[in-house]
Design a protein around this motif. Structure first.
Motif, PDB file in Angstrom:
ATOM      1  N   GLY A  61       0.827  -1.201   0.000  1.00 24.35           N
ATOM      2  CA  GLY A  61       0.000   0.000   0.000  1.00 24.35           C
ATOM      3  C   GLY A  61       0.860   1.249   0.000  1.00 24.35           C
ATOM      4  O   GLY A  61       0.520   2.256  -0.630  1.00 24.35           O
ATOM      5  N   ALA A  89       2.416   5.698   6.914  1.00 27.12           N
ATOM      6  CA  ALA A  89       2.792   5.479   5.510  1.00 27.12           C
ATOM      7  C   ALA A  89       2.281   6.576   4.580  1.00 27.12           C
ATOM      8  O   ALA A  89       2.936   6.893   3.576  1.00 27.12           O
ATOM      9  N   ASP A 183      -1.594  -5.771   2.937  1.00 27.18           N
ATOM     10  CA  ASP A 183      -0.695  -6.340   3.943  1.00 27.18           C
ATOM     11  C   ASP A 183      -1.482  -7.298   4.843  1.00 27.18           C
ATOM     12  O   ASP A 183      -2.699  -7.441   4.706  1.00 27.18           O
TER      13      ASP A 183
HETATM   14  C1  LIG Z   1      -1.606  -0.053   5.774  1.00 27.03           C
HETATM   15  C2  LIG Z   1      -1.705   1.349   5.313  1.00 27.03           C
HETATM   16  C3  LIG Z   1      -0.860   1.874   4.350  1.00 27.03           C
HETATM   17  C4  LIG Z   1       0.344   1.133   3.831  1.00 27.03           C
HETATM   18  O1  LIG Z   1       0.088  -0.122   3.354  1.00 27.03           O
HETATM   19  P1  LIG Z   1       1.241  -1.256   3.419  1.00 27.03           P
HETATM   20  O2  LIG Z   1       0.704  -2.293   2.491  1.00 27.03           O
HETATM   21  O3  LIG Z   1       1.310  -1.739   4.829  1.00 27.03           O
HETATM   22  O4  LIG Z   1       2.485  -0.643   2.929  1.00 27.03           O
HETATM   23  C5  LIG Z   1      -1.079   3.164   3.904  1.00 27.03           C
HETATM   24  N1  LIG Z   1      -2.073   3.920   4.400  1.00 27.03           N
HETATM   25  C6  LIG Z   1      -2.893   3.459   5.361  1.00 27.03           C
HETATM   26  C7  LIG Z   1      -3.996   4.339   5.847  1.00 27.03           C
HETATM   27  C8  LIG Z   1      -2.722   2.172   5.867  1.00 27.03           C
HETATM   28  O5  LIG Z   1      -3.502   1.741   6.849  1.00 27.03           O
END
Ligand SMILES: *Cc1c(COP(=O)(O)O)cnc(C)c1O
Length: 385
Positions: A61, A89, A183
């Motif tokens: 993500g 993130a 994830d």
């Molecule tokens: C989990 C998440 C991400 C990042 O996703 P990953 O697959 O863990 O890198 C980005 N934004 C939000 C709001 C998230 O909950």
């Protein structure tokens, strides 16, 4: 936990089949792979499911956000507006893209406050990232109205809301681009993985080039002779993730239905407790249902409420248990790159978050687990309110 709860025989078979064929890369090796392309299939099925024209599988993500910002043409120093309550993130992706994160307050939906969004737009704003936190869609009508007025693209961070919807449209398909995370703890999981969605062919192509070192994937050319016009990086999804994603996508409606049913049961049982005020849902029917959040009258009561739950070993989710990773005011390591550059610049968000309690809602929740939450809330309310 969503899709991770259901991982089993079908995922194992889909993944084994990829390994048996021996091609784990998403591009090329047509003969060896017998022209079977799992990432491509997953993308096509994902498009049909969410209702968008183009989808690009990526490594995570976080990668999805980074790739989408590149597709939107973000330049060093461009401002990107997002919200105070999100996973770290979202902000990291803006920094990776050399942008400047501008942070808004959240309102009682615990998502972007559209009025604060409008107040924070400047002539340097190049993108707006509302986050659909904890499965709940943001106030997209108001956010889109502000964005249209100022002609700024909206990138929806739907990483926590895969399958959620807002007035009949899936989250991630309302703005110019959307991002999803697969994830391990997200609604649909491929272990690690993500998706970028858009209806704009040009944005899709830019995303596809960027996520693969600038490769333009010219079907007439072998990969080693492929054309390039922009730089990029490696954010690719592999065939194991693609195969797993197809299986998990087929389970998504079941996951959402079960979560929604379990959540409704708990809400019904605790809705009458004085002092418990549920989080605002901009579209209750579109809530993905993996979290139940409510406010207590004041921070002190919420703290005592949480201590009571901890003592009884009843798990909470993010609020307040993982706020260190989800509220910008706690990020001393990042705040110097953000505007406003002050950890106390979001008093309304902070006040709301300090009054909030959230519970994880899972797919397979036994009657006993549901009863424990209901009973725990009732007893905590009696003790502290
Ligand atoms: C989990 C998440 C991400 C990042 O996703 P990953 O697959 O863990 O890198 C980005 N934004 C939000 C709001 C998230 O909950």
């Amino acid at each position: 936990m969503g899709g991770a709860e259901l991982i089993g025989k079908e995922e194992r078979e889909a993944v084994s089949e990829v390994i048996d064929r021996g091609v784990l890369f998403r591009y090329g090796f047509n003969e060896k792979r017998k022209n079977i392309f799992r990432v491509l299939e997953f993308e096509a099925e994902f498009c049909r499911y969410v209702g968008c024209s183009y989808a690009l599988g990526v490594a995570s993500g976080s990668a999805a956000l980074r790739v989408a910002l590149a597709a939107l043409g973000l330049q060093r120093g461009d401002e990107v507006i997002t919200q105070s309550f999100t996973f770290v993130a979202t902000i990291e992706a803006i920094l990776e893209a050399a942008g400047v994160p501008i942070i808004t307050e959240v309102d009682k939906s615990l998502n972007m406050d559209p009025r604060d969004l409008e107040a924070k737009i400047t002539d340097k704003t190049r993108a707006i990232i509302p986050v659909h936190m904890l499965g709940v869609p943001a106030r997209m009508d108001e956010i889109m109205a502000v964005a249209r007025k100022k002609n700024i693209p909206v990138l929806e961070d739907s990483c926590q809301a895969c399958g959620s919807s807002y007035h009949g449209k899936k989250t991630g398909t309302i703005g110019s681009m959307g991002t999803y995370s697969f994830d391990y703890v997200k609604t649909l999981t491929t272990g690690e993985g993500g998706m970028v969605s858009t209806n704009d062919k040009r944005l899709y192509h830019r995303a596809a080039y960027y996520h693969d070192h600038g490769h333009e994937h010219n079907p007439e050319l072998p990969r080693g002779e492929d054309s390039h016009s922009i730089t990029g990086f490696n954010y690719r999804m592999n065939e194991i993730q693609g195969a797993m994603g197809k299986v998990q996508l087929a389970r998504l409606d079941f996951v959402l239905a079960e979560q929604r049913r379990n959540k409704a049961e708990i809400k019904k049982a605790i809705g009458e407790i004085p002092g418990v005020e549920f989080r605002d849902l901009p579209d209750p029917a579109g809530d993905g249902g993996d979290t139940l959040a409510f406010f207590l009258p004041e921070a002190k009561a919420a703290k005592a409420f949480n201590d009571f739950l901890a003592k009884e070993k009843i798990d909470t989710k993010i609020l307040p248990s993982a706020m260190n990773w989800h509220f910008v005011g706690n990020w001393n390591h990042i705040i110097q790159y953000c505007r406003p550059y002050r950890t106390d610049a979001w008093p309304r968000s902070e006040a709301l978050l300090k009054r909030a309690i959230a519970f994880p809602i899972s797919v397979r929740m036994s009657a006993d687990q549901i009863r424990r939450i209901i009973d725990g809330v009732r007893r905590a309310a009696k003790e502290v309110l």
